[in-house]
Scaffold this motif. Sequence first.
Motif, PDB file in Angstrom:
ATOM      1  N   GLN A   1      40.417  70.536  71.552  1.00 47.95           N
ATOM      2  CA  GLN A   1      40.512  70.194  72.963  1.00 47.95           C
ATOM      3  C   GLN A   1      39.673  68.960  73.287  1.00 47.95           C
ATOM      4  N   ALA A   2      38.619  68.735  72.518  1.00 47.47           N
ATOM      5  CA  ALA A   2      37.749  67.581  72.727  1.00 47.47           C
ATOM      6  C   ALA A   2      38.303  66.320  72.059  1.00 47.47           C
ATOM      7  N   GLY A   3      39.473  66.413  71.412  1.00 49.78           N
ATOM      8  CA  GLY A   3      40.105  65.229  70.841  1.00 49.78           C
ATOM      9  C   GLY A   3      40.044  65.108  69.334  1.00 49.78           C
ATOM     10  N   PHE A   4      39.521  66.116  68.642  1.00 50.62           N
ATOM     11  CA  PHE A   4      39.457  66.081  67.184  1.00 50.62           C
ATOM     12  C   PHE A   4      40.744  66.648  66.600  1.00 50.62           C
ATOM     13  N   LYS A   5      41.162  66.133  65.449  1.00 49.44           N
ATOM     14  CA  LYS A   5      42.353  66.611  64.759  1.00 49.44           C
ATOM     15  C   LYS A   5      41.965  67.068  63.354  1.00 49.44           C
TER      16      LYS A   5
ATOM     17  N   ARG B   1      41.914  68.168  56.913  1.00 48.88           N
ATOM     18  CA  ARG B   1      42.087  68.922  55.676  1.00 48.88           C
ATOM     19  C   ARG B   1      41.492  70.305  55.857  1.00 48.88           C
ATOM     20  N   GLU B   2      42.093  71.303  55.177  1.00 47.67           N
ATOM     21  CA  GLU B   2      41.569  72.662  55.221  1.00 47.67           C
ATOM     22  C   GLU B   2      41.401  73.185  53.808  1.00 47.67           C
ATOM     23  N   GLY B   3      40.351  73.937  53.610  1.00 46.10           N
ATOM     24  CA  GLY B   3      40.041  74.579  52.341  1.00 46.10           C
ATOM     25  C   GLY B   3      38.962  75.598  52.648  1.00 46.10           C
ATOM     26  N   LYS B   4      37.876  75.604  51.879  1.00 43.43           N
ATOM     27  CA  LYS B   4      36.742  76.463  52.209  1.00 43.43           C
ATOM     28  C   LYS B   4      36.055  75.971  53.469  1.00 43.43           C
ATOM     29  N   HIS B   5      36.213  74.680  53.742  1.00 44.40           N
ATOM     30  CA  HIS B   5      35.724  74.072  54.974  1.00 44.40           C
ATOM     31  C   HIS B   5      36.895  73.333  55.615  1.00 44.40           C
ATOM     32  N   THR B   6      36.845  73.167  56.928  1.00 43.29           N
ATOM     33  CA  THR B   6      37.861  72.409  57.638  1.00 43.29           C
ATOM     34  C   THR B   6      37.244  71.075  58.049  1.00 43.29           C
ATOM     35  N   ILE B   7      37.954  69.998  57.766  1.00 40.78           N
ATOM     36  CA  ILE B   7      37.490  68.652  58.101  1.00 40.78           C
ATOM     37  C   ILE B   7      38.267  68.191  59.324  1.00 40.78           C
ATOM     38  N   LEU B   8      37.543  67.732  60.352  1.00 47.03           N
ATOM     39  CA  LEU B   8      38.158  67.224  61.577  1.00 47.03           C
ATOM     40  C   LEU B   8      37.708  65.794  61.811  1.00 47.03           C
ATOM     41  N   SER B   9      38.536  65.035  62.538  1.00 44.13           N
ATOM     42  CA  SER B   9      38.173  63.670  62.875  1.00 44.13           C
ATOM     43  C   SER B   9      38.775  63.306  64.217  1.00 44.13           C
TER      44      SER B   9
ATOM     45  N   GLY C   1      38.877  59.890  64.791  1.00 42.37           N
ATOM     46  CA  GLY C   1      39.070  58.487  64.504  1.00 42.37           C
ATOM     47  C   GLY C   1      37.762  57.751  64.287  1.00 42.37           C
ATOM     48  N   ILE C   2      36.676  58.278  64.827  1.00 50.15           N
ATOM     49  CA  ILE C   2      35.354  57.652  64.691  1.00 50.15           C
ATOM     50  C   ILE C   2      34.418  58.571  63.917  1.00 50.15           C
ATOM     51  N   ARG C   3      34.412  59.841  64.298  1.00 45.67           N
ATOM     52  CA  ARG C   3      33.494  60.817  63.705  1.00 45.67           C
ATOM     53  C   ARG C   3      34.258  61.809  62.837  1.00 45.67           C
ATOM     54  N   PHE C   4      33.607  62.273  61.773  1.00 43.07           N
ATOM     55  CA  PHE C   4      34.145  63.315  60.917  1.00 43.07           C
ATOM     56  C   PHE C   4      33.236  64.527  61.015  1.00 43.07           C
ATOM     57  N   LEU C   5      33.823  65.704  61.145  1.00 45.40           N
ATOM     58  CA  LEU C   5      33.065  66.956  61.227  1.00 45.40           C
ATOM     59  C   LEU C   5      33.540  67.901  60.137  1.00 45.40           C
ATOM     60  N   THR C   6      32.638  68.679  59.591  1.00 44.43           N
ATOM     61  CA  THR C   6      32.953  69.690  58.593  1.00 44.43           C
ATOM     62  C   THR C   6      32.583  71.052  59.169  1.00 44.43           C
ATOM     63  N   ILE C   7      33.589  71.932  59.286  1.00 40.74           N
ATOM     64  CA  ILE C   7      33.396  73.263  59.853  1.00 40.74           C
ATOM     65  C   ILE C   7      33.561  74.289  58.734  1.00 40.74           C
TER      66      ILE C   7
ATOM     67  N   VAL D   1      27.954  70.585  66.868  1.00 36.58           N
ATOM     68  CA  VAL D   1      28.127  70.155  68.266  1.00 36.58           C
ATOM     69  C   VAL D   1      27.412  68.829  68.489  1.00 36.58           C
ATOM     70  N   LYS D   2      26.220  68.702  67.960  1.00 31.93           N
ATOM     71  CA  LYS D   2      25.451  67.460  68.105  1.00 31.93           C
ATOM     72  C   LYS D   2      26.183  66.293  67.433  1.00 31.93           C
TER      73      LYS D   2
END
Length: 70
Positions: free
Chosen positions: A18-22, A25-33, A35-41, A56-57
Amino acid sequence: MPKVPGVSHKSALRALEQAGFKVIREGKHTILSNGIRFLTIPRHNPINAFTMGGIVKDSGLTVEEFKKLL
């Protein structure tokens, strides 16, 4: 580091999408981006409060903004 306790990985993914991340990739962790920032969940429930606070930070949101998206 802000704490965000008791968040499942699916709830975190929905809120960040909802905040604009897509999902990139998914595996043991999910990678979101956004376009500027990459997050690992991590894909375990619940996500550790310190880990979620760091995510969140890194996303550029405040804890209050993230909690509104949940």
